[in-house]
Design an enzyme around this catalytic site. Sequence first.
Site, PDB file in Angstrom:
ATOM      1  N   GLN A 193      -1.130   9.315   7.587  1.00  0.00           N
ATOM      2  CA  GLN A 193      -1.244   7.866   7.334  1.00  0.00           C
ATOM      3  C   GLN A 193      -1.964   7.155   8.479  1.00  0.00           C
ATOM      4  OE1 GLN A 193       1.529   9.652   6.870  1.00  0.00           O
ATOM      5  NE2 GLN A 193       2.817   8.844   5.246  1.00  0.00           N
ATOM      6  N   ARG A 250       2.513   3.621  -0.998  1.00  0.00           N
ATOM      7  CA  ARG A 250       3.549   4.058  -0.062  1.00  0.00           C
ATOM      8  C   ARG A 250       3.726   2.961   0.975  1.00  0.00           C
ATOM      9  NH1 ARG A 250       0.798   3.087   3.904  1.00  0.00           N
ATOM     10  NH2 ARG A 250       2.483   3.946   5.106  1.00  0.00           N
ATOM     11  N   LYS A 288       8.760   6.798   9.734  1.00  0.00           N
ATOM     12  CA  LYS A 288       7.992   8.026   9.520  1.00  0.00           C
ATOM     13  C   LYS A 288       8.318   9.102  10.546  1.00  0.00           C
ATOM     14  CE  LYS A 288       5.886   8.853   6.868  1.00  0.00           C
ATOM     15  NZ  LYS A 288       6.484   9.656   5.758  1.00  0.00           N
ATOM     16  N   ASP A 291      11.699   2.020   7.542  1.00  0.00           N
ATOM     17  CA  ASP A 291      12.046   2.257   6.129  1.00  0.00           C
ATOM     18  C   ASP A 291      13.477   1.847   5.814  1.00  0.00           C
ATOM     19  OD1 ASP A 291       9.729   4.257   6.770  1.00  0.00           O
ATOM     20  OD2 ASP A 291       9.742   3.844   4.625  1.00  0.00           O
TER      21      ASP A 291
HETATM   22  O1  MRU Z   1       6.024   8.000   3.631  1.00  0.00           O
HETATM   23  P1  MRU Z   1       5.460   6.617   3.798  1.00  0.00           P
HETATM   24  O2  MRU Z   1       3.993   6.590   4.038  1.00  0.00           O
HETATM   25  O3  MRU Z   1       5.905   5.716   2.674  1.00  0.00           O
HETATM   26  O4  MRU Z   1       6.158   6.087   5.125  1.00  0.00           O
HETATM   27  C1  MRU Z   1       5.829   4.825   5.600  1.00  0.00           C
HETATM   28  C2  MRU Z   1       6.457   4.475   6.877  1.00  0.00           C
HETATM   29  O5  MRU Z   1       7.216   5.226   7.458  1.00  0.00           O
HETATM   30  C3  MRU Z   1       6.197   3.083   7.386  1.00  0.00           C
HETATM   31  O6  MRU Z   1       6.165   3.053   8.777  1.00  0.00           O
HETATM   32  C4  MRU Z   1       7.305   2.159   6.881  1.00  0.00           C
HETATM   33  O7  MRU Z   1       7.471   2.283   5.501  1.00  0.00           O
HETATM   34  C5  MRU Z   1       7.060   0.737   7.221  1.00  0.00           C
HETATM   35  S1  MRU Z   1       5.745   0.070   6.279  1.00  0.00           S
HETATM   36  C6  MRU Z   1       5.593  -1.578   6.605  1.00  0.00           C
END
Ligand code: MRU
Length: 350
Positions: free
Chosen positions: A192, A45, A244, A233
Site C-alpha cells: 500500500q 481498502r 497495518k 483500523d
Molecule cells: O488492509 P488495508 O489496506 O485495508 O489496511 C489499511 C490500514 O491499515 C490503514 O492504515 C488504516 O485502515 C487506516 S486508513 C485511514
Amino acid sequence: MVETVKWTPEGVVMIDQTKLPRTVEFVTCRTYEEVADAIRTMVVRGAPAIGVAAAMGVALGVVRTPAELLEREFPKICATLAATRPTAVNLFWAIDRMKRLYESLRGASAERVREALVAEALRIYEEDIAVNRAIGAHGAPLVPDGRSVLTHCNAGALATAGYGTALGVIRAAAEAGKRVHVFADETRPFLQGARLTAWELMQDGIPVTLITDNMAGHFLKSGRIGCVIVGADRIARNGDTANKIGTYPVAVLARENNVPFYVAAPISTLDLTLASGDLIPIEERPAAEVTHVFGVPLAPEGVAVENPAFDVTPARYITAIITERGVARPPFEESLPALAAAPQTEEVRP
Ligand code: MRU
C-alpha cells in the site's frame, strides 16, 4: 482529488486499488454481493473507505431488493457485508448505523426506506470527508516544519472517502505552509505504501521518498524524521491500536529514537467495548500475498506461510491520537472516552 468510492445510479463505483498505480481503472459494483467482493479482495481498502463502501452496499442491496422480500433479505445483506474483513471496526460501525435507521423505519413504505438508506450512505460518505479535514486541522500543528514525516501503509484519500487521516494531517500541514516531506514505507506484502501512498502524494505534489520496510529504523535513527503518523483500523479503550502489519515495529523504533509517534483516526475507529488490543480480531489473509508479487512466485512451492494483515501497537508507544474532536493524550483510558462522549463539532455535523 481522487474519488475512492462513489454512489451512482448504476451502482457503487470504486477506483480499483489492486491495479494502482500501473493503471487507473474504475469498477462498478451493481449488487451488494459485488460490493462485498470488492471489500474482501481489497479493490477498496482502508478502514473508513470500507465503512463507506459497506454503507453504500447496504443501500444498494435495499434499492435492488423487491419490496415484498426486503424484510427477509435485509439481515442477509448486512451479514454478507459484515463477513468481509474482521479487523477495521468502521465496517461494523457503518453497517450498524444503516441497521439502526432501517429499524427506525418499520412500517414505512419501501420507497421511503430506500430513499432514507441511500441518503444515510451519502451522509456517511460526506461526513467522512469533513471528519478527515477536522483531523487534519487538529493534527497539522504537530507536524514539524522542514522535517520529514514517516508513514506506514496508506491512510490517505484512497483509504477514506477523501483527504485521508494520516495523510490528511500531512496535507493540512502542507496547506498551512509547512515544508513537509514524507518517507513512505513500502508496506509488504500488499504494498500500500509503494503503490498507493507514493502515488497519491505525487499526484498532490507533496514530496515523498519511498523506502522498504526494513529501512525505517535506519532513517528514524538518522535524525531526519520529525514524527511518525499512521492511521488505525481499531483502537481499544486503553489506546492499543490495530493498524497495518509492520506498524508496531515502527512505533518501537520511534520510541527508541525519541521520535513522536502519532495515530490519526476518526472517532468511528474507537472500539470502547474492548478493554485492550489483545481482544482485537486480526485478519489472516491468503498465503499467496506473501509467496507471490503480482502473480510471480518468490518462495518455494508449498512453504508454510502466515499472513496476519494487522498488528497491535501497545498504547505506551503512542504519543497522541488525533481525532476530529481533538487530540487525545495518555492516559488514553481517560482521554478517549471523554472525546467519544464530546459533542460532534460544528464542521462535522450533518
Ligand atoms: O488492509 P488495508 O489496506 O485495508 O489496511 C489499511 C490500514 O491499515 C490503514 O492504515 C488504516 O485502515 C487506516 S486508513 C485511514
